[in-house]
Scaffold this active site. Structure first.
Site, PDB file in Angstrom:
ATOM      1  N   ARG A 148      73.016  42.313  10.890  1.00 43.10           N
ATOM      2  CA  ARG A 148      73.987  41.366  11.718  1.00 43.10           C
ATOM      3  C   ARG A 148      74.466  42.110  12.886  1.00 43.10           C
ATOM      4  O   ARG A 148      74.607  43.498  12.574  1.00 43.10           O
ATOM      5  CB  ARG A 148      75.131  40.945  11.122  1.00 43.10           C
ATOM      6  CG  ARG A 148      74.612  40.092   9.736  1.00 43.10           C
ATOM      7  CD  ARG A 148      75.809  39.530   8.795  1.00 43.10           C
ATOM      8  NE  ARG A 148      75.462  38.755   7.885  1.00 43.10           N
ATOM      9  CZ  ARG A 148      75.112  39.315   6.496  1.00 43.10           C
ATOM     10  NH1 ARG A 148      75.150  40.548   6.230  1.00 43.10           N
ATOM     11  NH2 ARG A 148      74.864  38.469   5.619  1.00 43.10           N
ATOM     12  N   LYS A 157      78.971  41.751   4.839  1.00 44.39           N
ATOM     13  CA  LYS A 157      79.938  40.717   4.597  1.00 44.39           C
ATOM     14  C   LYS A 157      80.694  40.978   3.241  1.00 44.39           C
ATOM     15  O   LYS A 157      80.176  41.343   2.154  1.00 44.39           O
ATOM     16  CB  LYS A 157      79.450  39.124   4.469  1.00 44.39           C
ATOM     17  CG  LYS A 157      79.027  38.673   5.973  1.00 44.39           C
ATOM     18  CD  LYS A 157      78.455  37.309   5.826  1.00 44.39           C
ATOM     19  CE  LYS A 157      78.399  36.636   7.074  1.00 44.39           C
ATOM     20  NZ  LYS A 157      77.878  35.263   6.829  1.00 44.39           N
ATOM     21  N   HIS A 178      71.448  37.319  17.034  1.00 39.72           N
ATOM     22  CA  HIS A 178      70.986  36.571  15.811  1.00 39.72           C
ATOM     23  C   HIS A 178      69.546  35.844  15.694  1.00 39.72           C
ATOM     24  O   HIS A 178      68.768  36.047  14.726  1.00 39.72           O
ATOM     25  CB  HIS A 178      72.107  35.375  15.565  1.00 39.72           C
ATOM     26  CG  HIS A 178      72.343  35.106  14.018  1.00 39.72           C
ATOM     27  ND1 HIS A 178      72.862  36.146  13.194  1.00 39.72           N
ATOM     28  CD2 HIS A 178      72.034  33.949  13.102  1.00 39.72           C
ATOM     29  CE1 HIS A 178      72.897  35.726  11.992  1.00 39.72           C
ATOM     30  NE2 HIS A 178      72.197  34.342  12.135  1.00 39.72           N
ATOM     31  N   ARG A 222      67.328  38.830  14.876  1.00 42.42           N
ATOM     32  CA  ARG A 222      67.363  38.821  13.254  1.00 42.42           C
ATOM     33  C   ARG A 222      66.479  37.999  12.556  1.00 42.42           C
ATOM     34  O   ARG A 222      65.880  37.979  11.848  1.00 42.42           O
ATOM     35  CB  ARG A 222      68.864  38.828  12.903  1.00 42.42           C
ATOM     36  CG  ARG A 222      69.210  38.625  11.215  1.00 42.42           C
ATOM     37  CD  ARG A 222      70.652  38.652  11.089  1.00 42.42           C
ATOM     38  NE  ARG A 222      71.074  37.980   9.874  1.00 42.42           N
ATOM     39  CZ  ARG A 222      71.342  38.782   8.725  1.00 42.42           C
ATOM     40  NH1 ARG A 222      71.044  40.266   8.588  1.00 42.42           N
ATOM     41  NH2 ARG A 222      71.569  38.327   7.675  1.00 42.42           N
ATOM     42  N   HIS A 242      71.751  38.740   2.240  1.00 44.31           N
ATOM     43  CA  HIS A 242      71.813  37.277   1.763  1.00 44.31           C
ATOM     44  C   HIS A 242      72.564  37.294   0.383  1.00 44.31           C
ATOM     45  O   HIS A 242      71.809  37.893  -0.559  1.00 44.31           O
ATOM     46  CB  HIS A 242      70.834  36.347   1.917  1.00 44.31           C
ATOM     47  CG  HIS A 242      70.567  35.985   3.188  1.00 44.31           C
ATOM     48  ND1 HIS A 242      69.255  35.493   3.694  1.00 44.31           N
ATOM     49  CD2 HIS A 242      71.356  36.019   4.459  1.00 44.31           C
ATOM     50  CE1 HIS A 242      69.327  35.175   5.059  1.00 44.31           C
ATOM     51  NE2 HIS A 242      70.510  35.687   5.539  1.00 44.31           N
ATOM     52  N   TYR A 251      63.230  30.703   6.021  1.00 36.63           N
ATOM     53  CA  TYR A 251      62.192  31.342   6.863  1.00 36.63           C
ATOM     54  C   TYR A 251      60.883  30.630   6.368  1.00 36.63           C
ATOM     55  O   TYR A 251      60.111  30.684   7.065  1.00 36.63           O
ATOM     56  CB  TYR A 251      62.293  32.832   6.680  1.00 36.63           C
ATOM     57  CG  TYR A 251      63.633  33.315   7.321  1.00 36.63           C
ATOM     58  CD1 TYR A 251      63.906  33.151   8.687  1.00 36.63           C
ATOM     59  CD2 TYR A 251      64.647  33.754   6.494  1.00 36.63           C
ATOM     60  CE1 TYR A 251      65.053  33.508   9.260  1.00 36.63           C
ATOM     61  CE2 TYR A 251      65.817  33.991   7.048  1.00 36.63           C
ATOM     62  CZ  TYR A 251      65.913  33.959   8.519  1.00 36.63           C
ATOM     63  OH  TYR A 251      67.077  34.292   9.083  1.00 36.63           O
TER      64      TYR A 251
END
Length: 346
Positions: free
Chosen positions: A165, A189, A270, A273, A296, A305
């Site tokens: 990120r 995160k 992004h 990414r 994730h 994806y």
């Protein structure tokens, strides 16, 4: 609740009290849930908007009802806010009304049964391998001096090599990047940590950038920055934090895209990414490995994806297979399908 009842309750619990409760909620999210800074900022923006709306209607967190919250969501819709934004705001409201009940500020949770607008199923934007290569080729054209060009190359190489990120990349401590590492420890995160590998080109770009960074003279503006508040960061900058900001990197990717002949509004950190993940999947990488690399929490987030690949395969067949280009009746089925898809997207 009657208007008189609402007015009486509001007198005891006005806008100032609501803002204090929002602040308490954000503090609890930071301490107990380990929410990331950007998540807390988003919660704060959404809840301040909700609090302002409540204040304008004589309401507060203590007395707001399900009908009131639905009226607010209708107000957001009338403002033209996207489905994703309205869904995010409802999520923030659900969080704080649940918190209000648990703290004893009210006896019920008025948002618990509200069904949200949901999110549109939209495939992530990405770039082809040729477009990524074109951006790499354009990098020497972007930057005012060798120091900036070395920094730009390191940023772009590390982003595409790891799928980090943008906040994770610009907040890398320089100490974690020394010694020509093959792996980097990333804090993502919620403070969760993961290891990501660096490709040989990314390691070379990182080494070249560290050499430029470490040898910057103290008399230069950049040298003073490295020796000052930017000393701890891999990518120091004249910002409040001392490192390059997400906004500055977003602008940089736009410059690189323009130099490569790609529309800048198609490119962001992004999007790169997304390209990292999509190209790995195209190359046969395991979905769970990609999940780990991207950080994730849920495999379902990574599975999007696979739909990107499905869309690409469909486009390949419709636009390049000789029989698909011309239907049995002599018409162009692919063009007709593309037209229908465009109408649906609109």
């Amino acid at each position: 609740m009657s208007e008189a009842g609402k007015a009486g309750a509001q007198a005891a619990s006005g806008p100032a009290q609501d803002f204090r409760r929002i602040s308490a909620f954000l503090d609890a999210q930071a301490a107990e849930a380990g929410s990331a800074r950007n998540t807390l900022l988003a919660y704060g923006r959404d809840l301040r908007d909700f609090a302002d709306w409540m204040a304008g209607h004589g309401l507060s967190l203590q007395i707001v009802s399900r009908d009131d919250i639905e009226d607010y969501l209708g107000f957001c819709d009338a403002q033209g806010l996207s489905r994703a934004t309205r869904a995010r705001r409802l999520s923030a409201i659900r969080q704080i009304t649940r918190f209000a009940q648990s703290e004893g500020w009210r006896e019920d949770d008025p948002a618990v049964r509200i069904s949200g607008p949901g999110r549109a199923q939209r495939l992530p934007r990405t770039l082809s391998r040729d477009e990524i290569n074109a951006m790499f080729a354009a990098l020497p054209q972007v930057g005012r001096n060798p120091v900036e060009r070395a920094r730009n190359l390191a940023l772009f190489e590390m982003l595409y090599a790891t799928g980090m990120r943008v906040s994770e990349l610009v907040e890398l401590p320089v100490a974690s990047c020394r010694g020509n590492p093959e792996l980097l420890l990333i804090r993502g995160k919620g403070g969760k940590e993961r290891m990501v590998p660096l490709s040989p080109p990314a390691r070379r770009a990182l080494t070249a950038w560290l050499e430029q960074r470490d040898n910057a003279g103290g008399d230069s503006s950049f040298g003073k920055l490295v020796e000052g508040r930017g000393a701890r960061w891999l990518f120091p900058a004249a910002s409040a934090e001392g490192h390059m900001t997400r906004q500055a990197f977003h602008g940089l990717t736009g410059q690189i895209a323009a130099a490569a002949g790609i529309a800048p509004d198609r490119v962001s950190p992004h999007v790169i990414r997304h390209a990292f993940a999509t190209h790995l999947l195209e190359g046969g990488a395991d979905l769970r490995a990609i999940q780990t690399l991207l950080g994730h929490a849920d495999l379902g987030t990574t599975e999007i994806y696979t739909h990107v690949l499905d869309a690409r395969m469909r486009d390949l067949v419709l636009n390049h297979h000789p029989l698909a280009r011309k239907g049995a009746d002599g018409g162009n089925d692919a063009d007709e399908n593309d037209k229908k898809d465009g109408e649906e997207d609109a």
